[in-house]
Design a protein around this motif. Structure first.
Motif, PDB file in Angstrom:
ATOM      1  N   HIS A   9     -52.274 -75.616  -7.679  1.00 32.35           N
ATOM      2  CA  HIS A   9     -53.680 -75.188  -7.690  1.00 32.35           C
ATOM      3  C   HIS A   9     -54.594 -76.338  -8.119  1.00 32.35           C
ATOM      4  O   HIS A   9     -55.701 -76.497  -7.571  1.00 32.35           O
ATOM      5  CB  HIS A   9     -53.862 -73.975  -8.596  1.00 32.35           C
ATOM      6  CG  HIS A   9     -53.265 -72.719  -8.046  1.00 32.35           C
ATOM      7  ND1 HIS A   9     -53.607 -72.196  -6.822  1.00 32.35           N
ATOM      8  CD2 HIS A   9     -52.332 -71.886  -8.564  1.00 32.35           C
ATOM      9  CE1 HIS A   9     -52.922 -71.084  -6.606  1.00 32.35           C
ATOM     10  NE2 HIS A   9     -52.139 -70.881  -7.648  1.00 32.35           N
ATOM     11  N   LEU A  10     -54.143 -77.145  -9.061  1.00 31.72           N
ATOM     12  CA  LEU A  10     -54.944 -78.298  -9.472  1.00 31.72           C
ATOM     13  C   LEU A  10     -55.080 -79.310  -8.332  1.00 31.72           C
ATOM     14  O   LEU A  10     -56.147 -79.902  -8.153  1.00 31.72           O
ATOM     15  CB  LEU A  10     -54.335 -78.971 -10.708  1.00 31.72           C
ATOM     16  CG  LEU A  10     -54.493 -78.209 -12.014  1.00 31.72           C
ATOM     17  CD1 LEU A  10     -53.702 -78.895 -13.119  1.00 31.72           C
ATOM     18  CD2 LEU A  10     -55.961 -78.053 -12.406  1.00 31.72           C
ATOM     19  N   ARG A  11     -54.031 -79.481  -7.562  1.00 38.99           N
ATOM     20  CA  ARG A  11     -54.127 -80.381  -6.402  1.00 38.99           C
ATOM     21  C   ARG A  11     -55.178 -79.871  -5.422  1.00 38.99           C
ATOM     22  O   ARG A  11     -55.922 -80.658  -4.835  1.00 38.99           O
ATOM     23  CB  ARG A  11     -52.770 -80.551  -5.738  1.00 38.99           C
ATOM     24  CG  ARG A  11     -51.827 -81.373  -6.577  1.00 38.99           C
ATOM     25  CD  ARG A  11     -50.560 -81.770  -5.852  1.00 38.99           C
ATOM     26  NE  ARG A  11     -49.597 -82.347  -6.775  1.00 38.99           N
ATOM     27  CZ  ARG A  11     -49.727 -83.524  -7.372  1.00 38.99           C
ATOM     28  NH1 ARG A  11     -50.772 -84.263  -7.135  1.00 38.99           N
ATOM     29  NH2 ARG A  11     -48.804 -83.965  -8.205  1.00 38.99           N
ATOM     30  N   ARG A  12     -55.243 -78.552  -5.247  1.00 41.73           N
ATOM     31  CA  ARG A  12     -56.283 -77.975  -4.381  1.00 41.73           C
ATOM     32  C   ARG A  12     -57.671 -78.281  -4.958  1.00 41.73           C
ATOM     33  O   ARG A  12     -58.600 -78.597  -4.215  1.00 41.73           O
ATOM     34  CB  ARG A  12     -56.079 -76.473  -4.216  1.00 41.73           C
ATOM     35  CG  ARG A  12     -57.150 -75.800  -3.397  1.00 41.73           C
ATOM     36  CD  ARG A  12     -57.194 -76.305  -1.976  1.00 41.73           C
ATOM     37  NE  ARG A  12     -58.280 -75.673  -1.241  1.00 41.73           N
ATOM     38  CZ  ARG A  12     -58.996 -76.267  -0.288  1.00 41.73           C
ATOM     39  NH1 ARG A  12     -58.703 -77.504   0.090  1.00 41.73           N
ATOM     40  NH2 ARG A  12     -59.962 -75.649   0.306  1.00 41.73           N
ATOM     41  N   CYS A  13     -57.805 -78.209  -6.263  1.00 40.30           N
ATOM     42  CA  CYS A  13     -59.084 -78.541  -6.904  1.00 40.30           C
ATOM     43  C   CYS A  13     -59.484 -79.981  -6.611  1.00 40.30           C
ATOM     44  O   CYS A  13     -60.660 -80.255  -6.338  1.00 40.30           O
ATOM     45  CB  CYS A  13     -58.999 -78.311  -8.406  1.00 40.30           C
ATOM     46  SG  CYS A  13     -58.808 -76.589  -8.888  1.00 40.30           S
ATOM     47  N   GLY A  29     -64.122 -79.719  -8.084  1.00 37.35           N
ATOM     48  CA  GLY A  29     -63.672 -78.557  -7.336  1.00 37.35           C
ATOM     49  C   GLY A  29     -62.931 -77.599  -8.237  1.00 37.35           C
ATOM     50  O   GLY A  29     -62.279 -78.022  -9.198  1.00 37.35           O
ATOM     51  N   SER A  30     -63.036 -76.298  -7.922  1.00 36.77           N
ATOM     52  CA  SER A  30     -62.415 -75.265  -8.759  1.00 36.77           C
ATOM     53  C   SER A  30     -61.886 -74.121  -7.913  1.00 36.77           C
ATOM     54  O   SER A  30     -62.408 -73.835  -6.838  1.00 36.77           O
ATOM     55  CB  SER A  30     -63.430 -74.707  -9.759  1.00 36.77           C
ATOM     56  OG  SER A  30     -63.926 -75.723 -10.593  1.00 36.77           O
ATOM     57  N   VAL A  31     -60.867 -73.449  -8.462  1.00 41.23           N
ATOM     58  CA  VAL A  31     -60.203 -72.333  -7.785  1.00 41.23           C
ATOM     59  C   VAL A  31     -59.995 -71.207  -8.798  1.00 41.23           C
ATOM     60  O   VAL A  31     -59.586 -71.457  -9.937  1.00 41.23           O
ATOM     61  CB  VAL A  31     -58.833 -72.783  -7.223  1.00 41.23           C
ATOM     62  CG1 VAL A  31     -58.077 -71.619  -6.611  1.00 41.23           C
ATOM     63  CG2 VAL A  31     -58.998 -73.908  -6.215  1.00 41.23           C
ATOM     64  N   THR A  77     -56.938 -66.905 -13.738  1.00 41.98           N
ATOM     65  CA  THR A  77     -56.931 -68.294 -14.198  1.00 41.98           C
ATOM     66  C   THR A  77     -57.922 -69.091 -13.364  1.00 41.98           C
ATOM     67  O   THR A  77     -57.958 -68.951 -12.143  1.00 41.98           O
ATOM     68  CB  THR A  77     -55.523 -68.920 -14.058  1.00 41.98           C
ATOM     69  OG1 THR A  77     -54.609 -68.187 -14.865  1.00 41.98           O
ATOM     70  CG2 THR A  77     -55.515 -70.377 -14.487  1.00 41.98           C
ATOM     71  N   VAL A  78     -58.713 -69.904 -14.023  1.00 39.07           N
ATOM     72  CA  VAL A  78     -59.620 -70.832 -13.345  1.00 39.07           C
ATOM     73  C   VAL A  78     -58.994 -72.213 -13.430  1.00 39.07           C
ATOM     74  O   VAL A  78     -58.715 -72.713 -14.525  1.00 39.07           O
ATOM     75  CB  VAL A  78     -61.028 -70.837 -13.983  1.00 39.07           C
ATOM     76  CG1 VAL A  78     -61.903 -71.902 -13.327  1.00 39.07           C
ATOM     77  CG2 VAL A  78     -61.663 -69.459 -13.877  1.00 39.07           C
ATOM     78  N   TYR A  79     -58.775 -72.805 -12.276  1.00 33.14           N
ATOM     79  CA  TYR A  79     -58.276 -74.179 -12.175  1.00 33.14           C
ATOM     80  C   TYR A  79     -59.446 -75.053 -11.791  1.00 33.14           C
ATOM     81  O   TYR A  79     -60.307 -74.648 -10.996  1.00 33.14           O
ATOM     82  CB  TYR A  79     -57.182 -74.270 -11.109  1.00 33.14           C
ATOM     83  CG  TYR A  79     -55.947 -73.500 -11.446  1.00 33.14           C
ATOM     84  CD1 TYR A  79     -54.938 -74.082 -12.218  1.00 33.14           C
ATOM     85  CD2 TYR A  79     -55.786 -72.189 -11.023  1.00 33.14           C
ATOM     86  CE1 TYR A  79     -53.797 -73.363 -12.542  1.00 33.14           C
ATOM     87  CE2 TYR A  79     -54.647 -71.468 -11.348  1.00 33.14           C
ATOM     88  CZ  TYR A  79     -53.661 -72.058 -12.099  1.00 33.14           C
ATOM     89  OH  TYR A  79     -52.527 -71.355 -12.426  1.00 33.14           O
ATOM     90  N   THR A  80     -59.484 -76.246 -12.328  1.00 32.52           N
ATOM     91  CA  THR A  80     -60.605 -77.119 -12.015  1.00 32.52           C
ATOM     92  C   THR A  80     -60.215 -78.591 -12.124  1.00 32.52           C
ATOM     93  O   THR A  80     -59.339 -78.950 -12.906  1.00 32.52           O
ATOM     94  CB  THR A  80     -61.818 -76.766 -12.906  1.00 32.52           C
ATOM     95  OG1 THR A  80     -62.956 -77.489 -12.488  1.00 32.52           O
ATOM     96  CG2 THR A  80     -61.531 -77.000 -14.363  1.00 32.52           C
ATOM     97  N   SER A  81     -60.865 -79.401 -11.310  1.00 36.71           N
ATOM     98  CA  SER A  81     -60.559 -80.835 -11.306  1.00 36.71           C
ATOM     99  C   SER A  81     -61.010 -81.516 -12.586  1.00 36.71           C
ATOM    100  O   SER A  81     -60.433 -82.515 -12.999  1.00 36.71           O
ATOM    101  CB  SER A  81     -61.204 -81.516 -10.092  1.00 36.71           C
ATOM    102  OG  SER A  81     -62.614 -81.372 -10.133  1.00 36.71           O
ATOM    103  N   GLY A  82     -62.043 -80.974 -13.219  1.00 33.84           N
ATOM    104  CA  GLY A  82     -62.564 -81.537 -14.457  1.00 33.84           C
ATOM    105  C   GLY A  82     -62.893 -80.431 -15.436  1.00 33.84           C
ATOM    106  O   GLY A  82     -63.352 -79.361 -15.039  1.00 33.84           O
ATOM    107  N   GLU A 143     -50.962 -86.852 -14.396  1.00 37.06           N
ATOM    108  CA  GLU A 143     -50.555 -87.313 -13.070  1.00 37.06           C
ATOM    109  C   GLU A 143     -51.683 -87.238 -12.041  1.00 37.06           C
ATOM    110  O   GLU A 143     -51.608 -87.869 -10.997  1.00 37.06           O
ATOM    111  CB  GLU A 143     -49.341 -86.528 -12.573  1.00 37.06           C
ATOM    112  CG  GLU A 143     -49.634 -85.068 -12.312  1.00 37.06           C
ATOM    113  CD  GLU A 143     -48.395 -84.212 -12.301  1.00 37.06           C
ATOM    114  OE1 GLU A 143     -48.102 -83.649 -11.240  1.00 37.06           O
ATOM    115  OE2 GLU A 143     -47.725 -84.110 -13.343  1.00 37.06           O
ATOM    116  N   LEU A 144     -52.753 -86.487 -12.342  1.00 39.75           N
ATOM    117  CA  LEU A 144     -53.893 -86.387 -11.426  1.00 39.75           C
ATOM    118  C   LEU A 144     -55.073 -87.250 -11.852  1.00 39.75           C
ATOM    119  O   LEU A 144     -56.047 -87.385 -11.109  1.00 39.75           O
ATOM    120  CB  LEU A 144     -54.334 -84.928 -11.302  1.00 39.75           C
ATOM    121  CG  LEU A 144     -53.298 -83.989 -10.703  1.00 39.75           C
ATOM    122  CD1 LEU A 144     -53.749 -82.545 -10.833  1.00 39.75           C
ATOM    123  CD2 LEU A 144     -53.026 -84.347  -9.257  1.00 39.75           C
ATOM    124  N   ALA A 145     -55.004 -87.841 -13.026  1.00 42.41           N
ATOM    125  CA  ALA A 145     -56.143 -88.563 -13.598  1.00 42.41           C
ATOM    126  C   ALA A 145     -56.631 -89.705 -12.710  1.00 42.41           C
ATOM    127  O   ALA A 145     -57.835 -89.847 -12.482  1.00 42.41           O
ATOM    128  CB  ALA A 145     -55.807 -89.074 -14.994  1.00 42.41           C
TER     129      ALA A 145
END
Length: 158
Positions: A9-13, A29-31, A77-82, A143-145
């Protein structure tokens, strides 16, 4: 604990953050995912038109009140890039959303923007836990930073 489902889900963000950048906006981006693991809503930043409140996390809060019962919001759950800004963290808490998982922290973003010579934002970048202490928060995911950092670098170099 962040698992492989969370990472997906974070990758989608991060993809949504890239879409925001491609659309000329700031890369966030957020999901929103329900208890059963279904994506219920996703969005990216839309502040380029001049409304600085058009963050995807704020859009999730608004959408959730119109489409989910309180118990569904609490289990989501809210996933978000930041990490949420204080405005979005407050909205999240006020509407009763559940867990937040973010790829990169406000502290990381603030440091990257300082390195790029960007002036501070008009609102202090407080951690979600300081604004909404009752919300379960997990992140960052190192790993996404670098990928998120590169999106912000590209945005600020335009």
């Amino acid at each position: 604990m962040i698992d492989d489902v969370d990472r997906a889900h974070l990758r989608r963000c991060v993809e949504l953050a890239g879409a925001a950048l491609d659309a000329g906006d700031e890369p966030f981006g957020s999901v929103l995912v329900d208890r059963e693991g279904q994506v219920r809503f996703e969005d990216h930043n839309r502040v380029a038109a001049g409304d600085a409140t058009q963050h995807p996390e704020f859009a999730i809060a608004r959408w959730s009140t119109a489409h989910l019962r309180p118990e569904e919001r609490a289990a989501a759950t809210v996933y978000t890039s930041g990490e949420h800004c204080p405005m979005c963290a407050a909205a999240h808490a006020w509407v009763g959303l559940g867990r937040v998982v973010y790829a990169t922290s406000s502290a990381q973003l603030s440091g990257w923007l300082r390195e790029l010579g960007v002036p501070p934002a008009p609102v202090r970048p407080l951690p979600i836990r300081e604004v909404a202490p009752g919300v379960v928060v997990e992140g960052p995911v190192e790993e996404l930073a670098q990928e998120v950092r590169e999106l912000h670098r590209r945005h600020r170099r335009r």
